[in-house]
Write a protein that holds these residues in place. Sequence first.
Motif, mmCIF file in Angstrom:
data_model
loop_
_atom_site.group_PDB
_atom_site.id
_atom_site.type_symbol
_atom_site.label_atom_id
_atom_site.label_comp_id
_atom_site.label_asym_id
_atom_site.label_seq_id
_atom_site.Cartn_x
_atom_site.Cartn_y
_atom_site.Cartn_z
ATOM 1 N N PHE B 180 -36.548 8.233 36.467
ATOM 2 C CA PHE B 180 -36.179 9.646 36.432
ATOM 3 C C PHE B 180 -35.014 9.986 37.367
ATOM 4 C CE2 PHE B 180 -37.344 14.013 38.056
ATOM 5 C CZ PHE B 180 -37.035 14.699 36.893
ATOM 6 N N ALA B 181 -34.883 9.249 38.458
ATOM 7 C CA ALA B 181 -33.962 9.681 39.512
ATOM 8 C C ALA B 181 -32.510 9.716 39.058
ATOM 9 C CB ALA B 181 -34.103 8.767 40.725
ATOM 10 N N LEU B 186 -27.440 12.464 38.198
ATOM 11 C CA LEU B 186 -26.134 12.402 37.539
ATOM 12 C C LEU B 186 -25.643 13.791 37.168
ATOM 13 C CD1 LEU B 186 -25.981 9.372 35.104
ATOM 14 C CD2 LEU B 186 -24.541 9.893 37.093
ATOM 15 N N CYS B 187 -26.583 14.613 36.753
ATOM 16 C CA CYS B 187 -26.213 15.938 36.314
ATOM 17 C C CYS B 187 -25.772 16.766 37.504
ATOM 18 C CB CYS B 187 -27.426 16.493 35.587
ATOM 19 S SG CYS B 187 -27.765 18.150 35.900
ATOM 20 N N GLU B 192 -21.096 18.534 41.141
ATOM 21 C CA GLU B 192 -20.503 18.381 42.468
ATOM 22 C C GLU B 192 -19.019 18.027 42.382
ATOM 23 O OE1 GLU B 192 -21.373 18.443 45.750
ATOM 24 O OE2 GLU B 192 -23.298 19.382 45.366
ATOM 25 N N ILE B 193 -18.661 17.201 41.392
ATOM 26 C CA ILE B 193 -17.247 16.819 41.294
ATOM 27 C C ILE B 193 -16.621 17.361 40.001
ATOM 28 C CG2 ILE B 193 -17.461 14.790 42.794
ATOM 29 C CD1 ILE B 193 -17.322 13.093 40.180
ATOM 30 N N THR B 205 -22.360 15.332 30.162
ATOM 31 C CA THR B 205 -23.305 14.839 31.162
ATOM 32 C C THR B 205 -24.463 15.829 31.342
ATOM 33 O OG1 THR B 205 -21.483 13.759 32.304
ATOM 34 C CG2 THR B 205 -23.529 13.992 33.533
ATOM 35 N N ILE B 206 -24.130 17.102 31.380
ATOM 36 C CA ILE B 206 -25.164 18.123 31.557
ATOM 37 C C ILE B 206 -26.120 18.150 30.359
ATOM 38 C CG2 ILE B 206 -25.539 20.624 31.628
ATOM 39 C CD1 ILE B 206 -23.009 20.808 33.358
ATOM 40 N N GLU B 207 -25.532 18.078 29.172
ATOM 41 C CA GLU B 207 -26.323 18.076 27.946
ATOM 42 C C GLU B 207 -27.340 16.931 27.964
ATOM 43 O OE1 GLU B 207 -25.496 20.582 25.807
ATOM 44 O OE2 GLU B 207 -27.415 20.017 24.876
ATOM 45 N N THR B 208 -26.846 15.735 28.276
ATOM 46 C CA THR B 208 -27.701 14.545 28.313
ATOM 47 C C THR B 208 -28.789 14.693 29.363
ATOM 48 O OG1 THR B 208 -25.763 13.244 27.746
ATOM 49 C CG2 THR B 208 -27.687 12.028 28.573
#
Lengths: 405, 405
Positions: B180-181, B186-187, B192-193, B205-208
Amino acid sequence: MTPQHYARQYRNALLNDVTPFWQRHSVDHEHGGFFTCLDRQGHVYDTDKFVWLQARQVWTFAMLYNRLGQESGEATSQGRRADWLAMAQYGADFLEKYGRAEDGNWYFSLTREGRPLVQPYNIFSDCFATMAFGQLSIATGRDAYAHIAKMTFEGILARQENPKGQWSKAVAGTRPLKNFALPMILCNLALEIEHLLDRDQVDQTIETCIHEVMDVFYDADLGLIRENVTPDGQVSDSFEGRLLNPGHAIEAMWFIMDLAARRDDRALMERAVKITLDTLNYAWDKEYGGILYFMDADGHPPQQLEWDQKLWWVHVETLISLLKGYHLTGNQQCWDWFVRLHDYTWSHFPDPTHGEWYGYLNRRGEVLLPLKGGKWKGCYHVPRGLYQCWQVLERLSANKQLHTV
Amino acid sequence: MTPQHYARQYRNALLNDVTPFWQRHSVDHEHGGFFTCLDRQGHVYDTDKFVWLQARQVWTFAMLYNRLGQESGEATSQGRRADWLAMAQYGADFLEKYGRAEDGNWYFSLTREGRPLVQPYNIFSDCFATMAFGQLSIATGRDAYAHIAKMTFEGILARQENPKGQWSKAVAGTRPLKNFALPMILCNLALEIEHLLDRDQVDQTIETCIHEVMDVFYDADLGLIRENVTPDGQVSDSFEGRLLNPGHAIEAMWFIMDLAARRDDRALMERAVKITLDTLNYAWDKEYGGILYFMDADGHPPQQLEWDQKLWWVHVETLISLLKGYHLTGNQQCWDWFVRLHDYTWSHFPDPTHGEWYGYLNRRGEVLLPLKGGKWKGCYHVPRGLYQCWQVLERLSANKQLHTV
């Protein structure tokens, strides 16, 4: 209580509680080998097979078969426990079939069916396999068992400088450390398969082991054994270098006492007794009783969050060292500590309702995990300890004149 | 107490206790970087430098510099805290100089002088380095920082299918599991960047991440998030597959709430709030209060001996999720739970005598280790949590009309 009374208690627990518990609950009749994840009642709650524990259970039943006559149960024509030999062989079949990687090293764990789960990163899988097949070769005289024991032992010697191999996460050279466990166990191993080794190899291994344990890992300034030291035996001011594992150090002391007895080395016996008592005094929990699991030599917070827990094996191994110490040297403190620790141990660890012993208590001595077996607790420390204590107590009963108890 | 009263408490602790504690005690003036092993008084008891904690402290001070005006302390010409930026840069210098292996991956730990101790086996070192250099690139506009953040992020993406690489002890193929981590973090990292990435990459990335957290790791039958699942999102009946890490699941929920707010996705907010409350109800220790650290989804004994301990970060992260949940949805249970957990947390973790917070309490809420920092606890969860709670509480104070508290 007299030694005779205690002897009866240890004997009964071994023969009527602990070995039957594992015989009844741990056998995987479908896929071979043993379940070790057993809950309070003995029900299987996880089916993974950990090579440490498979091998330790094989060793335990083979060792008991080799050393005990038919105290009870089914007998062979030599008056031995056929059911114990069958248990040992049942586990050995599974290990022989599935336990090793192609290079001959032993996996850490397998699925219920025997498929490899965790790589051979842990050399103690090999150590316990050596012990298991060594005892079985004595029990059966089978060359195939002797061969596995000997090959595995040679593999350990070849890997001993870099036991974790590719799985080591330490950057080579920055802070090399050596760990107490391997020299401690190697010496025990050499005795376990003495019948398969040259006399010189056995003597040399014992010599090295005694030196490592008593001179290198024992820190004379501190008066205790460290769990890790630099390759040349110096103190490392790091979490690993400051780590004390009192149960581990005390367990090593009865290995050393056995070696001292074998050599009739009185000075070595006395030193091992002193280290046992000093470690116990240091690690005894003055607030709640019992022996702490991990400590920091400088009193800093250890990394191990479980540092204050009371573990079954720590207490069992300490009972053995105290009894052997008393038997060999007559030191009264050993007996007094034995009585005190016996009371703590027997009032906290055994489960009179469902049998066998709890493994993990919190600092207050309350049950932390109600399991009888898991990833690290199997059929080993409790039966070995009961057997060892019973034997020493029997000898104490027979020699009352030597040391009045 | 009103949200305003609470806001003042969180603000004061952040500005007058916690950030000064780390500024005062953690700086290694001789070799650069930060000490994180600080005892109750703030004295250094070990000098190893853990990349997770170096990077997290850089991130914390850079983030606070970026987000807060001059509430107190020395100001830059823009009214910002020059001392906070200096702290962040001081740690970044050390990391830049010593933190990476030749392949660009980040070591897990270094000696005080910066020599590599533990290999880059842990991808979260890279995650926290990305966050640290990402925030510093915002703070300073320096391309060199942006470059490190972006390169590190790309390295993480390249390694994400096999994050432990050669150090993985699992035999490939037998029981593949995903953890899970990584999707969870990643999201957070992508946000953050965000200033360094393509819009598409961020959105994807957010969607995933939302899908992984809310559909794959969330087990609808169980009603809780599992820490490990099979690659196709199924339950694995194994120690890893049964593992629940309630604090971790609840922490993820405030990341999800932030994303839901960003998208104005009301349904997602409501789901995140429900999972927060369900997890908290499940993991709240009905006997002694506080949130348990690890649990087994089937109620079996977990492998983690520290399962019943009360950890600072679990409590801090849950306070954030409850406040965000209340702020976004007005769910009264969130506020009621916040009040209850606030009382538990503030009466157990902070050390009014020597400042900062204890990290590790036993089940009863007694101090288990008196440290303020160590191998895993540094300058991160406490200041981030104080900042996050303070900000939400301020907004609640300003919008009293929306949700009467």
